[in-house]
Design a protein around this motif. Structure first.
Motif, PDB file in Angstrom:
ATOM      1  N   TYR A   1       0.634  -1.122   0.128  1.00 26.30           N
ATOM      2  CA  TYR A   1      -0.118  -0.071  -0.014  1.00 26.30           C
ATOM      3  C   TYR A   1       1.042   1.308  -0.020  1.00 26.30           C
ATOM      4  CZ  TYR A   1      -3.737   3.100   1.362  1.00 26.30           C
ATOM      5  OH  TYR A   1      -4.695   4.272   0.968  1.00 26.30           O
ATOM      6  N   ARG A   2       1.967   1.085   0.569  1.00 31.08           N
ATOM      7  CA  ARG A   2       2.822   2.509   0.481  1.00 31.08           C
ATOM      8  C   ARG A   2       4.392   2.094   0.218  1.00 31.08           C
ATOM      9  NH1 ARG A   2       0.493   6.500   2.615  1.00 31.08           N
ATOM     10  NH2 ARG A   2      -1.315   6.142   4.027  1.00 31.08           N
ATOM     11  N   SER A   3       4.136   1.029  -0.977  1.00 29.42           N
ATOM     12  CA  SER A   3       5.561   0.535  -1.491  1.00 29.42           C
ATOM     13  C   SER A   3       6.832   1.388  -1.479  1.00 29.42           C
ATOM     14  CB  SER A   3       5.378  -0.103  -2.804  1.00 29.42           C
ATOM     15  OG  SER A   3       6.582  -0.710  -3.153  1.00 29.42           O
ATOM     16  N   ASP A   4       8.072   1.041  -0.857  1.00 26.25           N
ATOM     17  CA  ASP A   4       9.252   1.603  -1.106  1.00 26.25           C
ATOM     18  C   ASP A   4       9.892   1.305  -2.244  1.00 26.25           C
ATOM     19  OD1 ASP A   4       9.547   3.271   1.401  1.00 26.25           O
ATOM     20  OD2 ASP A   4       9.082   1.112   2.258  1.00 26.25           O
ATOM     21  N   PHE A   5       9.186   0.439  -3.001  1.00 31.43           N
ATOM     22  CA  PHE A   5       9.909  -0.189  -4.211  1.00 31.43           C
ATOM     23  C   PHE A   5       9.137   0.147  -5.605  1.00 31.43           C
ATOM     24  CE2 PHE A   5      10.426  -3.248  -0.643  1.00 31.43           C
ATOM     25  CZ  PHE A   5      11.773  -2.939  -0.245  1.00 31.43           C
ATOM     26  N   TRP A   6       8.378   1.004  -5.567  1.00 28.02           N
ATOM     27  CA  TRP A   6       7.389   1.406  -6.838  1.00 28.02           C
ATOM     28  C   TRP A   6       6.850   0.235  -7.259  1.00 28.02           C
ATOM     29  CZ3 TRP A   6       6.974   6.530  -6.866  1.00 28.02           C
ATOM     30  CH2 TRP A   6       7.917   7.233  -6.344  1.00 28.02           C
ATOM     31  N   ALA A   7       6.298  -0.812  -6.470  1.00 28.07           N
ATOM     32  CA  ALA A   7       5.683  -1.813  -6.933  1.00 28.07           C
ATOM     33  C   ALA A   7       4.084  -1.545  -7.318  1.00 28.07           C
ATOM     34  CB  ALA A   7       5.601  -2.936  -5.990  1.00 28.07           C
ATOM     35  N   SER A   8       3.584  -2.359  -8.252  1.00 33.63           N
ATOM     36  CA  SER A   8       2.392  -2.285  -8.688  1.00 33.63           C
ATOM     37  C   SER A   8       1.446  -3.480  -8.245  1.00 33.63           C
ATOM     38  CB  SER A   8       2.031  -1.765  -9.997  1.00 33.63           C
ATOM     39  OG  SER A   8       2.544  -2.831 -11.047  1.00 33.63           O
ATOM     40  N   HIS A   9       1.912  -4.243  -7.809  1.00 28.34           N
ATOM     41  CA  HIS A   9       1.148  -5.504  -7.507  1.00 28.34           C
ATOM     42  C   HIS A   9       1.889  -6.605  -6.592  1.00 28.34           C
ATOM     43  CE1 HIS A   9       3.777  -8.108 -10.178  1.00 28.34           C
ATOM     44  NE2 HIS A   9       3.328  -7.171 -11.276  1.00 28.34           N
ATOM     45  N   GLU A  10       1.547  -7.558  -5.836  1.00 26.32           N
ATOM     46  CA  GLU A  10       2.153  -8.066  -4.544  1.00 26.32           C
ATOM     47  C   GLU A  10       3.240  -8.919  -5.170  1.00 26.32           C
ATOM     48  OE1 GLU A  10       0.571 -11.959  -2.436  1.00 26.32           O
ATOM     49  OE2 GLU A  10      -0.346 -10.044  -1.465  1.00 26.32           O
ATOM     50  N   GLU A  11       3.318  -9.599  -6.397  1.00 18.67           N
ATOM     51  CA  GLU A  11       4.396 -10.235  -6.750  1.00 18.67           C
ATOM     52  C   GLU A  11       5.526  -9.245  -6.950  1.00 18.67           C
ATOM     53  OE1 GLU A  11       5.701 -13.335 -10.375  1.00 18.67           O
ATOM     54  OE2 GLU A  11       3.742 -12.739 -10.139  1.00 18.67           O
ATOM     55  N   GLU A  12       5.446  -8.364  -7.483  1.00 16.58           N
ATOM     56  CA  GLU A  12       6.485  -7.277  -7.973  1.00 16.58           C
ATOM     57  C   GLU A  12       7.111  -6.938  -6.550  1.00 16.58           C
ATOM     58  OE1 GLU A  12       6.887  -4.358 -11.444  1.00 16.58           O
ATOM     59  OE2 GLU A  12       5.566  -3.460  -9.877  1.00 16.58           O
ATOM     60  N   GLU A  13       6.080  -6.393  -5.551  1.00 12.55           N
ATOM     61  CA  GLU A  13       6.490  -6.106  -4.160  1.00 12.55           C
ATOM     62  C   GLU A  13       7.465  -7.029  -3.403  1.00 12.55           C
ATOM     63  OE1 GLU A  13       6.254  -3.462  -0.734  1.00 12.55           O
ATOM     64  OE2 GLU A  13       6.304  -3.148  -2.746  1.00 12.55           O
ATOM     65  N   CYS A  14       6.955  -8.567  -3.345  1.00  5.41           N
ATOM     66  CA  CYS A  14       7.714  -9.494  -2.843  1.00  5.41           C
ATOM     67  C   CYS A  14       9.245  -9.609  -3.671  1.00  5.41           C
ATOM     68  CB  CYS A  14       7.003 -10.752  -3.085  1.00  5.41           C
ATOM     69  SG  CYS A  14       7.868 -12.284  -2.438  1.00  5.41           S
ATOM     70  N   GLN A  15       9.022  -9.581  -5.002  1.00  4.99           N
ATOM     71  CA  GLN A  15      10.487  -9.609  -5.559  1.00  4.99           C
ATOM     72  C   GLN A  15      11.315  -8.761  -5.263  1.00  4.99           C
ATOM     73  OE1 GLN A  15       9.321 -10.056  -9.661  1.00  4.99           O
ATOM     74  NE2 GLN A  15       8.913 -12.244  -9.616  1.00  4.99           N
ATOM     75  N   ARG A  16      11.096  -7.381  -5.461  1.00  5.88           N
ATOM     76  CA  ARG A  16      11.901  -6.207  -5.241  1.00  5.88           C
ATOM     77  C   ARG A  16      12.291  -5.926  -3.478  1.00  5.88           C
ATOM     78  NH1 ARG A  16       8.938  -1.716  -9.221  1.00  5.88           N
ATOM     79  NH2 ARG A  16       9.170  -2.736 -11.063  1.00  5.88           N
ATOM     80  N   ALA A  17      11.272  -6.429  -2.908  1.00  8.01           N
ATOM     81  CA  ALA A  17      11.799  -6.493  -1.350  1.00  8.01           C
ATOM     82  C   ALA A  17      12.870  -7.561  -1.141  1.00  8.01           C
ATOM     83  CB  ALA A  17      10.683  -6.544  -0.568  1.00  8.01           C
ATOM     84  N   LEU A  18      12.867  -8.500  -1.590  1.00  6.49           N
ATOM     85  CA  LEU A  18      13.769  -9.608  -1.554  1.00  6.49           C
ATOM     86  C   LEU A  18      14.965  -9.183  -2.041  1.00  6.49           C
ATOM     87  CD1 LEU A  18      11.653 -12.912  -2.153  1.00  6.49           C
ATOM     88  CD2 LEU A  18      12.733 -12.286   0.256  1.00  6.49           C
ATOM     89  N   GLN A  19      15.242  -8.403  -3.187  1.00  7.23           N
ATOM     90  CA  GLN A  19      16.161  -7.982  -4.072  1.00  7.23           C
ATOM     91  C   GLN A  19      16.855  -6.937  -2.950  1.00  7.23           C
ATOM     92  OE1 GLN A  19      18.353  -9.069  -6.394  1.00  7.23           O
ATOM     93  NE2 GLN A  19      19.533  -7.356  -6.339  1.00  7.23           N
ATOM     94  N   HIS A  20      15.933  -5.962  -2.505  1.00 14.16           N
ATOM     95  CA  HIS A  20      16.563  -5.101  -1.632  1.00 14.16           C
ATOM     96  C   HIS A  20      17.197  -5.706  -0.399  1.00 14.16           C
ATOM     97  CE1 HIS A  20      16.533  -1.824   1.280  1.00 14.16           C
ATOM     98  NE2 HIS A  20      15.605  -2.461   2.191  1.00 14.16           N
TER      99      HIS A  20
END
Length: 441
Positions: free
Chosen positions: A182-201
């Motif tokens: 909801y307040r993505s620090d990774f500029w994600a637009s959906h859950e899968e993208e948020e997950c992948q980018r958070a793990l890469q971070h």
């Protein structure tokens, strides 16, 4: 409901508040700004003051009274233990302590063999950190910015929220951003993208902090105080994989989320991911007597068979707290209280909160599982600007005036009633929230 004891002179709310303000120093507060509620008694999901006004407890106090207030079986167990052995040093073997550990381990995953008891969740996290550092021979602890792990030395520095900043006296801590779509620090637009980018971070943080220097990743399975942030599918698996890749221990903080709160015994049961150490407190005995602990995996437990563990507490495994744990866990199982949290929480509570979210534009998002939900409130749904503090204060006052005890954090209402809550009580509480939101909007 039980009235105040008639053998004592009747007190008023003002009497009790005056006594408090003269003598009690409160946590996380400017002392001169306080006007605490006076509470005389409680039962089940209800509390009342000294003048008979009742409140429906939708906070579980600090999200700990999972079995509800004044459960008679737990009270009886505490009384019986007090009559037998009210205290004993932790070096001695004690039946209540052994039975409590046995019951906790019965609900833990395979591969866990011992429980180290503490007095609360903060010192549970302190000692899990201490075990991880000793076991790995490394120093650094990684934890999330959106987290709360307790108010003691290392626990508060592991904490990510701003209360950490005036208290940063412990060494060897670094932080990362956990997923929050909801307040993505990774500029994600959906859950899968948020997950992948958070793990890469997280991978990059590990690489930059030096994998060979990191003892453990400490993570609330579901961050509670930070907003009841349900991790996206695959995130905890990814954290586990990163920990394994770099030889880092994984500690799940289940202090708030454990023992029925999510509709399962542990929150990580919902994700089928197993940590190396588990910290707990709160719901294990509903806070009736202070208790917490670390559930220790076999590998780490065996390490300390011939290595000194440099840690201990005078009241580790206090008999009254242990008796409360035994009675709480037995009662929760006998009465299917964890199942109730799942059925009610994922049913009428979740459905009702979705209805409220659709009805009130002030609600930006509702999220949660079991009896562990949050309504995030905003000034505008498009900008997602958090609802202003003065409006949150008005909302809290409105809810209390209507007879609901809320858990308010930042711009959120955390909807966290006891695990024993009934469908009728949920409907009552949601109706009061609905009314208060309508007034604020």
């Amino acid at each position: 409901m039980h009235a105040p004891n008639p053998r004592h002179a009747p007190n008023t709310n003002a009497d009790i508040i005056s006594l408090d303000r003269q003598h009690v120093f409160h946590s996380w507060s400017q002392q001169g700004q306080l006007n605490p509620m006076a509470i005389a008694g409680a039962e089940g999901c209800r509390m009342w003051d000294f003048e008979g006004r009742q409140y429906l407890d939708f906070s579980s106090q600090l999200v700990n009274t999972n079995i509800g207030h004044q459960n008679p079986k737990v009270i009886a167990a505490i009384k019986a233990q007090a009559e037998t052995l009210v205290t004993v040093a932790p070096a001695h073997a004690n039946q209540a302590r052994g039975e409590a550990a046995k019951r906790i381990l019965a609900r833990a995953p395979a591969g866990f063999s011992k429980v180290f008891f503490t007095n609360a969740g903060a010192d549970a996290n302190e000692n899990a950190i201490r075990m991880a550092r000793s076991f790995t021979g490394r120093d650094k602890i990684l934890s999330a910015y959106r987290s709360y792990h307790g108010n003691t030395g290392a626990a508060i520095v592991a904490t990510g929220d701003p209360r950490r900043v005036p208290n940063e006296f412990a060494r060897g801590h670094a932080h990362f951003f956990n997923p929050y779509l909801y307040r993505s620090d990774f500029w994600a637009s959906h859950e899968e993208e948020e997950c992948q980018r958070a793990l890469q971070h997280l991978r990059r943080v590990i690489e930059c902090e030096g994998p060979e220097a990191i003892a453990a990743i400490l993570l609330e399975t579901i961050p509670g105080t930070a907003g009841i942030l349900i991790p996206p599918q695959g995130y905890l698996d990814g954290v586990r994989a990163l920990a394994d890749e770099f030889g880092i221990l994984l500690i799940f903080d289940e202090v708030m989320a454990g023992f029925g709160r999510t509709g399962s015994w542990f929150a990580f049961d919902l994700f089928n991911v197993k940590p190396d150490l588990i910290t707990f407190a709160k719901g294990v005995n509903s806070g009736y007597v202070p208790a917490g602990g670390v559930i220790v995996s076999e590998a780490i437990s065996h390490y300390f068979d011939d290595h000194m563990f440099y840690g201990g507490l005078t009241y580790s495994g206090h008999p009254l707290a242990m008796a409360a744990i035994v009675a709480t866990l037995d009662t929760m199982e006998a009465h299917n209280i964890v199942d109730n949290a799942a059925t009610i929480g994922n049913g009428v509570l979740a459905t009702g909160l979705q209805h409220i979210s659709q009805k009130h534009a002030i609600v930006g998002e509702t999220r949660g599982v079991g009896v562990f939900h949050a309504l995030e409130l905003v000034e505008d749904r498009q900008t997602r600007t958090p609802l202003a503090a003065d409006k949150m204060n008005q909302l809290k006052a409105s809810l209390i005036s209507k007879g609901l005890l809320p858990f308010i954090a930042a711009n959120r209402i955390h909807v966290v009633p006891p695990c024993i809550v009934t469908e009728a009580e949920v409907q009552e509480g949601l109706s009061l929230i609905d009314q208060a939101l309508g007034e604020i909007a």
